[in-house]
Structure formats: structure tokens, C-alpha cells
Design a protein around this motif. Structure first.
Motif, PDB file in Angstrom:
ATOM      1  N   GLN A   1       1.988  -0.481 -15.768  1.00  0.00           N
ATOM      2  CA  GLN A   1       2.958   0.472 -15.207  1.00  0.00           C
ATOM      3  C   GLN A   1       3.638   1.283 -16.301  1.00  0.00           C
ATOM      4  OE1 GLN A   1       5.550  -2.651 -13.601  1.00  0.00           O
ATOM      5  NE2 GLN A   1       4.962  -2.018 -11.531  1.00  0.00           N
TER       6      GLN A   1
ATOM      7  N   ILE B   1      12.633  -4.092 -10.417  1.00  0.00           N
ATOM      8  CA  ILE B   1      12.561  -2.934 -11.318  1.00  0.00           C
ATOM      9  C   ILE B   1      13.318  -1.752 -10.698  1.00  0.00           C
ATOM     10  CG2 ILE B   1      10.956  -1.168 -12.197  1.00  0.00           C
ATOM     11  CD1 ILE B   1       8.895  -3.496 -12.587  1.00  0.00           C
ATOM     12  N   GLU B   2      13.042  -1.468  -9.429  1.00  0.00           N
ATOM     13  CA  GLU B   2      13.645  -0.305  -8.770  1.00  0.00           C
ATOM     14  C   GLU B   2      15.144  -0.521  -8.527  1.00  0.00           C
ATOM     15  OE1 GLU B   2      10.948   0.438  -5.458  1.00  0.00           O
ATOM     16  OE2 GLU B   2       9.786   1.808  -6.726  1.00  0.00           O
ATOM     17  N   LYS B   3      15.525  -1.753  -8.238  1.00  0.00           N
ATOM     18  CA  LYS B   3      16.947  -2.063  -8.019  1.00  0.00           C
ATOM     19  C   LYS B   3      17.761  -1.776  -9.282  1.00  0.00           C
ATOM     20  CE  LYS B   3      19.724  -6.019  -6.715  1.00  0.00           C
ATOM     21  NZ  LYS B   3      19.600  -7.430  -7.035  1.00  0.00           N
TER      22      LYS B   3
ATOM     23  N   GLY C   1      13.480   6.022 -16.959  1.00  0.00           N
ATOM     24  CA  GLY C   1      14.902   5.993 -16.613  1.00  0.00           C
ATOM     25  C   GLY C   1      15.766   6.077 -17.853  1.00  0.00           C
TER      26      GLY C   1
ATOM     27  N   LEU D   1       7.389   2.917 -16.633  1.00  0.00           N
ATOM     28  CA  LEU D   1       8.715   2.948 -16.009  1.00  0.00           C
ATOM     29  C   LEU D   1       9.559   4.007 -16.705  1.00  0.00           C
ATOM     30  CD1 LEU D   1       9.398  -0.914 -15.898  1.00  0.00           C
ATOM     31  CD2 LEU D   1       8.076   0.506 -14.295  1.00  0.00           C
TER      32      LEU D   1
ATOM     33  N   ASN E   1       8.440  -5.372  -8.437  1.00  0.00           N
ATOM     34  CA  ASN E   1       8.752  -3.941  -8.351  1.00  0.00           C
ATOM     35  C   ASN E   1      10.130  -3.711  -7.721  1.00  0.00           C
ATOM     36  OD1 ASN E   1       6.473  -3.107  -9.635  1.00  0.00           O
ATOM     37  ND2 ASN E   1       5.370  -2.460  -7.787  1.00  0.00           N
ATOM     38  N   ALA E   2      10.512  -4.556  -6.771  1.00  0.00           N
ATOM     39  CA  ALA E   2      11.832  -4.400  -6.147  1.00  0.00           C
ATOM     40  C   ALA E   2      12.940  -4.605  -7.182  1.00  0.00           C
ATOM     41  CB  ALA E   2      11.984  -5.386  -4.993  1.00  0.00           C
TER      42      ALA E   2
ATOM     43  N   TYR F   1      14.706  -2.294 -19.260  1.00  0.00           N
ATOM     44  CA  TYR F   1      13.652  -3.161 -18.721  1.00  0.00           C
ATOM     45  C   TYR F   1      13.666  -4.524 -19.409  1.00  0.00           C
ATOM     46  CZ  TYR F   1       9.251  -4.696 -16.688  1.00  0.00           C
ATOM     47  OH  TYR F   1       8.291  -5.413 -16.005  1.00  0.00           O
TER      48      TYR F   1
ATOM     49  N   ARG G   1      12.322   3.997 -12.445  1.00  0.00           N
ATOM     50  CA  ARG G   1      11.334   4.587 -11.539  1.00  0.00           C
ATOM     51  C   ARG G   1       9.929   4.229 -12.026  1.00  0.00           C
ATOM     52  NH1 ARG G   1      13.945   8.349  -8.510  1.00  0.00           N
ATOM     53  NH2 ARG G   1      12.013   9.300  -7.811  1.00  0.00           N
ATOM     54  N   ILE G   2       9.068   3.791 -11.091  1.00  0.00           N
ATOM     55  CA  ILE G   2       7.674   3.480 -11.440  1.00  0.00           C
ATOM     56  C   ILE G   2       6.907   4.797 -11.337  1.00  0.00           C
ATOM     57  CG2 ILE G   2       5.633   2.115 -10.837  1.00  0.00           C
ATOM     58  CD1 ILE G   2       7.723   0.148  -9.431  1.00  0.00           C
TER      59      ILE G   2
ATOM     60  N   GLN H   1       1.191   3.542 -12.077  1.00  0.00           N
ATOM     61  CA  GLN H   1       0.898   2.121 -11.820  1.00  0.00           C
ATOM     62  C   GLN H   1      -0.573   1.983 -11.445  1.00  0.00           C
ATOM     63  OE1 GLN H   1       3.476  -0.910  -9.558  1.00  0.00           O
ATOM     64  NE2 GLN H   1       2.397   0.109  -7.898  1.00  0.00           N
TER      65      GLN H   1
END
Ligand code: CMP
Length: 140
Positions: free
Chosen positions: A75, A27-29, A79, A77, A24-25, A86, A33-34, A37
Motif C-alpha cells: 500500500q 489506518i483510515e481512522k 497524509g 498511504l 485498513n479501518a 503510520y 488515505r490509502i 493498494q
């Protein structure tokens, strides 16, 4: 660029190694946005339906057995250009061919146990999201 949604699965090889937060880190980096989930145990029927497009492939049975072998995290996601973004974050299906810093290069064990799934197109994403989430479970 259009705001888009994609569908992701953190697979059993990754949940077994307690990697949900680490993935998840990444993905967010990347700026995704999740927005939904949940941790589930897929049924055989769900896995067979989800991967129906691969039914004729020699690895289909192995793939279904693997996907129901432990918990997964499904999940949504969101963006800019989420589907392609992704796929970049995940890296190539085969971790041996994945670029440095991608989820599969960093965490995946093999082409089968490759830690994550991501939709291959916006149309597929809509179908895959609908298989696991109702509209009111997705909070953007
Ligand atoms: P995924 O993106 O979830 O979509 C289909 C999956 O099939 C893929 O990731 C791999 O995990 C799996 N897969 C593809 N090729 C092989 C293979 N040669 N052997 C086993 N599994 C495979």
C-alpha cells in the motif's frame, strides 16, 4: 504540516487471518488515505531486495521465508506526517511492547509475524514505494 507518503505492507500472518479490512479501518481512522493498494505474492528476490538492510541479521532467512509464505497487501498511504503517523498506528515492532489500540498490539502474533510493515523515513518510503508501484498506480 507537509502531506507525505509512506509505504505499508499487510503481512502474510494478517492476510491469512482475513484482517486486511480491519487493518485498513485503523489506518483510515488515523486520517491516512490509502492512495494505492494491491494484493501480491512476493517473490523471494523481491523480499530479499526489500529487506537487504537486514541481510546480516540472524533472522533474515526467517523473515524472507515468512514474507513469501502467503499473500501480502502492499500500500501507499498519504497524509500529514504520514511516515511517523503510520509508525504510531502500527505500534512497536514487538507486539508485546506495542501501545494499546495499535495494529500490532491488537493483531500481531510475534516480533516476526507482526502483521504490518511501515517505512522508517521519507527517503526510505520513496525507495520502497518505487519497488512496488509505478507513478500511475498511485491515485491521491
Ligand atoms: P519490519 O518493520 O517489516 O522490518 C523488519 C522486520 O524484521 C520487522 O518488521 C520484524 O518483522 C522482523 N524482525 C525484527 N526483529 C526480529 C526478530 N528478532 N526475529 C524475527 N523477526 C524480526
Amino acid at each position: 504540516m507537509a502531506i507525505e507518503r509512506t509505504f505499508s505492507i499487510i503481512k502474510p500472518d494478517a492476510t491469512a487471518r482475513n484482517l486486511t479490512g480491519a487493518i485498513n479501518a485503523l489506518i483510515e481512522k488515523a486520517g491516512l488515505r490509502i492512495v494505492a493498494q494491491k494484493r501480491i505474492r512476493m517473490t523471494r528476490e523481491q523480499a530479499e531486495t526489500f529487506y537487504a538492510v537486514h541481510k546480516a541479521r540472524p533472522f533474515f532467512g526467517e523473515l524472507v521465508d515468512f514474507m513469501i509464505s502467503g499473500p501480502v497487501v502492499v500500500q501507499v498511504l498519504e497524509g500529514d506526517n504520514a511516515v511517523l503517523k503510520y509508525r504510531d498506528v502500527m505500534g512497536a515492532t514487538d507486539p508485546a511492547k506495542a501501545a494499546d489500540g495499535t495494529i500490532r498490539k491488537v493483531h500481531a502474533k510475534s516480533i516476526g509475524e507482526n502483521s504490518v510493515h511501515g517505512s522508517d523515513a521519507p527517503e526510505t518510503a520513496a525507495i520502497e514505494i518505487a519497488q512496488f508501484f509505478s507513478g500511475n498506480e498511485i491515485i491521491g
